[in-house]
Design a protein around this motif. Structure first.
Motif, PDB file in Angstrom:
ATOM      1  N   GLN A   1       0.821  -1.200   0.000  1.00  0.00           N
ATOM      2  CA  GLN A   1       0.000   0.000   0.000  1.00  0.00           C
ATOM      3  C   GLN A   1       0.863   1.262   0.000  1.00  0.00           C
ATOM      4  OE1 GLN A   1      -3.156  -0.010  -0.507  1.00  0.00           O
ATOM      5  NE2 GLN A   1      -3.817   2.063   0.007  1.00  0.00           N
ATOM      6  N   SER A   2       1.938   1.251   0.778  1.00  0.00           N
ATOM      7  CA  SER A   2       2.785   2.442   0.868  1.00  0.00           C
ATOM      8  C   SER A   2       3.515   2.724  -0.449  1.00  0.00           C
ATOM      9  CB  SER A   2       3.795   2.303   2.010  1.00  0.00           C
ATOM     10  OG  SER A   2       4.801   1.372   1.714  1.00  0.00           O
ATOM     11  N   ARG A   3       3.613   1.723  -1.297  1.00  0.00           N
ATOM     12  CA  ARG A   3       4.278   1.904  -2.592  1.00  0.00           C
ATOM     13  C   ARG A   3       3.309   2.135  -3.741  1.00  0.00           C
ATOM     14  NH1 ARG A   3       9.133  -2.567  -2.323  1.00  0.00           N
ATOM     15  NH2 ARG A   3      10.367  -1.462  -0.776  1.00  0.00           N
TER      16      ARG A   3
ATOM     17  N   VAL B   1      14.003   7.849  -1.052  1.00  0.00           N
ATOM     18  CA  VAL B   1      14.121   6.984   0.125  1.00  0.00           C
ATOM     19  C   VAL B   1      13.299   7.570   1.273  1.00  0.00           C
ATOM     20  CG1 VAL B   1      15.728   6.099   1.863  1.00  0.00           C
ATOM     21  CG2 VAL B   1      16.358   6.047  -0.550  1.00  0.00           C
ATOM     22  N   ASP B   2      13.430   8.870   1.495  1.00  0.00           N
ATOM     23  CA  ASP B   2      12.680   9.498   2.588  1.00  0.00           C
ATOM     24  C   ASP B   2      11.172   9.479   2.331  1.00  0.00           C
ATOM     25  OD1 ASP B   2      14.951  10.045   4.087  1.00  0.00           O
ATOM     26  OD2 ASP B   2      15.157  12.089   3.300  1.00  0.00           O
ATOM     27  N   GLY B   3      10.765   9.764   1.105  1.00  0.00           N
ATOM     28  CA  GLY B   3       9.339   9.754   0.782  1.00  0.00           C
ATOM     29  C   GLY B   3       8.728   8.374   0.961  1.00  0.00           C
ATOM     30  N   ARG B   4       9.432   7.360   0.517  1.00  0.00           N
ATOM     31  CA  ARG B   4       8.939   5.991   0.668  1.00  0.00           C
ATOM     32  C   ARG B   4       8.942   5.557   2.141  1.00  0.00           C
ATOM     33  NH1 ARG B   4       8.489   2.607  -3.958  1.00  0.00           N
ATOM     34  NH2 ARG B   4       8.641   3.881  -5.813  1.00  0.00           N
TER      35      ARG B   4
ATOM     36  N   GLU C   1      -0.960  20.034   8.225  1.00  0.00           N
ATOM     37  CA  GLU C   1       0.334  20.540   8.695  1.00  0.00           C
ATOM     38  C   GLU C   1       1.281  19.377   9.000  1.00  0.00           C
ATOM     39  OE1 GLU C   1      -0.583  23.056  12.040  1.00  0.00           O
ATOM     40  OE2 GLU C   1      -1.329  24.672  10.754  1.00  0.00           O
ATOM     41  N   ALA C   2       0.781  18.331   9.637  1.00  0.00           N
ATOM     42  CA  ALA C   2       1.620  17.169   9.969  1.00  0.00           C
ATOM     43  C   ALA C   2       2.103  16.469   8.695  1.00  0.00           C
ATOM     44  CB  ALA C   2       0.859  16.192  10.861  1.00  0.00           C
ATOM     45  N   ILE C   3       1.215  16.317   7.733  1.00  0.00           N
ATOM     46  CA  ILE C   3       1.584  15.684   6.464  1.00  0.00           C
ATOM     47  C   ILE C   3       2.628  16.528   5.736  1.00  0.00           C
ATOM     48  CG2 ILE C   3       0.722  15.107   4.149  1.00  0.00           C
ATOM     49  CD1 ILE C   3      -1.930  14.257   5.611  1.00  0.00           C
ATOM     50  N   ASP C   4       2.406  17.831   5.692  1.00  0.00           N
ATOM     51  CA  ASP C   4       3.336  18.726   5.020  1.00  0.00           C
ATOM     52  C   ASP C   4       4.711  18.692   5.692  1.00  0.00           C
ATOM     53  OD1 ASP C   4       4.077  20.604   3.052  1.00  0.00           O
ATOM     54  OD2 ASP C   4       3.578  22.287   4.355  1.00  0.00           O
ATOM     55  N   ARG C   5       4.719  18.740   7.006  1.00  0.00           N
ATOM     56  CA  ARG C   5       5.965  18.755   7.776  1.00  0.00           C
ATOM     57  C   ARG C   5       6.723  17.426   7.658  1.00  0.00           C
ATOM     58  NH1 ARG C   5       3.635  20.053  12.113  1.00  0.00           N
ATOM     59  NH2 ARG C   5       3.373  17.976  12.983  1.00  0.00           N
ATOM     60  N   ASN C   6       6.007  16.312   7.620  1.00  0.00           N
ATOM     61  CA  ASN C   6       6.651  15.005   7.640  1.00  0.00           C
ATOM     62  C   ASN C   6       6.902  14.430   6.256  1.00  0.00           C
ATOM     63  OD1 ASN C   6       6.831  14.748  10.503  1.00  0.00           O
ATOM     64  ND2 ASN C   6       4.641  14.403  10.534  1.00  0.00           N
ATOM     65  N   ILE C   7       5.898  14.366   5.449  1.00  0.00           N
ATOM     66  CA  ILE C   7       6.033  13.720   4.139  1.00  0.00           C
ATOM     67  C   ILE C   7       6.682  14.641   3.113  1.00  0.00           C
ATOM     68  CG2 ILE C   7       4.740  12.689   2.224  1.00  0.00           C
ATOM     69  CD1 ILE C   7       2.759  11.638   4.353  1.00  0.00           C
ATOM     70  N   PHE C   8       6.413  15.926   3.224  1.00  0.00           N
ATOM     71  CA  PHE C   8       6.953  16.891   2.251  1.00  0.00           C
ATOM     72  C   PHE C   8       8.018  17.790   2.871  1.00  0.00           C
ATOM     73  CE2 PHE C   8       2.774  15.723   0.646  1.00  0.00           C
ATOM     74  CZ  PHE C   8       3.053  15.441  -0.687  1.00  0.00           C
TER      75      PHE C   8
END
Length: 185
Positions: free
Chosen positions: A30-32, A46-49, A132-139
């Motif tokens: 799912q994550s891929r 690597v970080d995004g995955r 905000e959490a998604i932006d800070r962590n994933i992006f």
């Protein structure tokens, strides 16, 4: 040796191995999902995955931790399984023992930090804190389109709701279903 004590839980032989393999394979698949990267702009790095893997593993771990003692143990075993996989991947990349220890510690800290941020944000009635959490962590190292952030927040809430509707027994047997990524953007 300090490294052995740090990594001992990750190397332990777990009785839940077939269940852990099934859960982790589903989480990894799912994550891929290519839609995260192609349509929603998650960095295909690597970080995004890693961040997508953490997000999905967090969702299952969070669901299991609310399911009683046996489910809580499985939750910990799943966390350990993920980090055994990270340990193995780092070794295949040629990272030495001392480097692995430091990287695993950083990865575990990121997992806990992101999990705490997602817990707090998902408890809010709107998506402001979640975005905000998604932006800070994933992006963290990229600029996210507002539509992508909203779609990922919608997906994360849908995945949490989907897991909440699935029985602990089914998840404890290694069966977990995530929503379609493409339905959220």
């Amino acid at each position: 040796m300090v490294l052995d004590r740090i990594l001992a839980p990750f190397r332990a032989d777990k009785s839940h191995q077939p269940v852990l393999n099934a859960l982790y394979t589903t989480i990894m698949t799912q994550s891929r999902d290519p839609h995260f990267y192609a349509a929603l702009g998650v960095p295909d790095s690597v970080d995004g995955r890693f961040d997508m893997l953490v997000m999905h593993c967090y969702l299952v771990v969070a669901r299991l931790r609310d399911g009683g003692e046996a489910a809580g143990e499985l939750s910990q075993d799943l966390f350990d399984h993920m980090f055994r996989d990270m340990d193995h991947a780092l070794r295949e990349l040629g990272v030495g023992d001392m480097g692995i220890s430091k990287r695993i510690q950083k990865m575990a800290a990121k997992f806990y930090g992101r999990g705490e941020a997602y817990d707090e944000a998902l408890a809010q009635p709107n998506d402001v804190a979640l975005i905000e959490a998604i932006d800070r962590n994933i992006f963290a190292d990229a600029t996210a389109a507002p539509d992508s952030l909203a779609a990922l927040a919608s997906y994360l809430r849908a995945a949490q709701a989907s897991l909440a509707s699935q029985s602990i027994d089914a998840i404890s047997d290694g069966r977990v279903d995530f929503p379609k990524v493409s339905a959220h953007g």
